[in-house]
Design a protein around this motif. Structure first.
Motif, PDB file in Angstrom:
ATOM      1  N   UNK A  58       0.831  -1.203   0.000  1.00 57.43           N
ATOM      2  CA  UNK A  58       0.000   0.000   0.000  1.00 57.43           C
ATOM      3  C   UNK A  58       0.867   1.256   0.000  1.00 57.43           C
ATOM      4  N   UNK A  59       1.959   1.249   0.743  1.00 62.92           N
ATOM      5  CA  UNK A  59       2.829   2.411   0.796  1.00 62.92           C
ATOM      6  C   UNK A  59       3.537   2.635  -0.541  1.00 62.92           C
ATOM      7  N   UNK A  60       4.114   1.579  -1.106  1.00 61.82           N
ATOM      8  CA  UNK A  60       4.882   1.705  -2.343  1.00 61.82           C
ATOM      9  C   UNK A  60       4.010   1.614  -3.600  1.00 61.82           C
ATOM     10  N   UNK A  61       2.748   1.256  -3.415  1.00 60.07           N
ATOM     11  CA  UNK A  61       1.803   1.142  -4.525  1.00 60.07           C
ATOM     12  C   UNK A  61       2.302   0.171  -5.600  1.00 60.07           C
ATOM     13  N   UNK A  62       2.865  -0.936  -5.158  1.00 63.39           N
ATOM     14  CA  UNK A  62       3.335  -1.984  -6.069  1.00 63.39           C
ATOM     15  C   UNK A  62       3.521  -3.279  -5.283  1.00 63.39           C
ATOM     16  N   UNK A  63       3.600  -4.380  -6.011  1.00 62.20           N
ATOM     17  CA  UNK A  63       3.836  -5.677  -5.400  1.00 62.20           C
ATOM     18  C   UNK A  63       5.255  -5.717  -4.826  1.00 62.20           C
TER      19      UNK A  63
END
Length: 90
Positions: A58-63
């Protein structure tokens, strides 16, 4: 909580990206993101690990991949975050 544990209590020695009631997403002392479980354990529940993954994603907006090494601090669960090109090998 253990007096011999490097993460108990967790001191803010680096930048903290995000925090929940169960985990902290922070920078390692040498740089790079990691997630530390607030509960003192070396065996997290499946739900705790998933919570940590979701916090980072959620923070990095990526897997992301959670890379659990436990080399230096062996008695308090934490994971290094692998993201982006390092994750895909590109």
């Amino acid at each position: 909580m253990s007096s011999e544990c490097a993460f108990c209590p967790v001191e803010k020695k680096t930048e903290w990206h995000d925090e929940t009631d169960r985990a902290i997403l922070m920078e390692k002392l040498g740089g790079g993101p990691m997630v530390v479980l607030k509960r003192h354990t070396d065996e997290p529940t499946v739900e705790e690990v998933e919570h940590c993954r979701e916090l980072a994603e959620n923070y990095f907006n990526e897997e992301v991949e959670l890379k659990v090494l436990m080399n230096v601090v062996r008695n308090h669960w934490h994971a290094h975050i692998v993201r982006g090109q390092a994750l895909t090998g590109e």
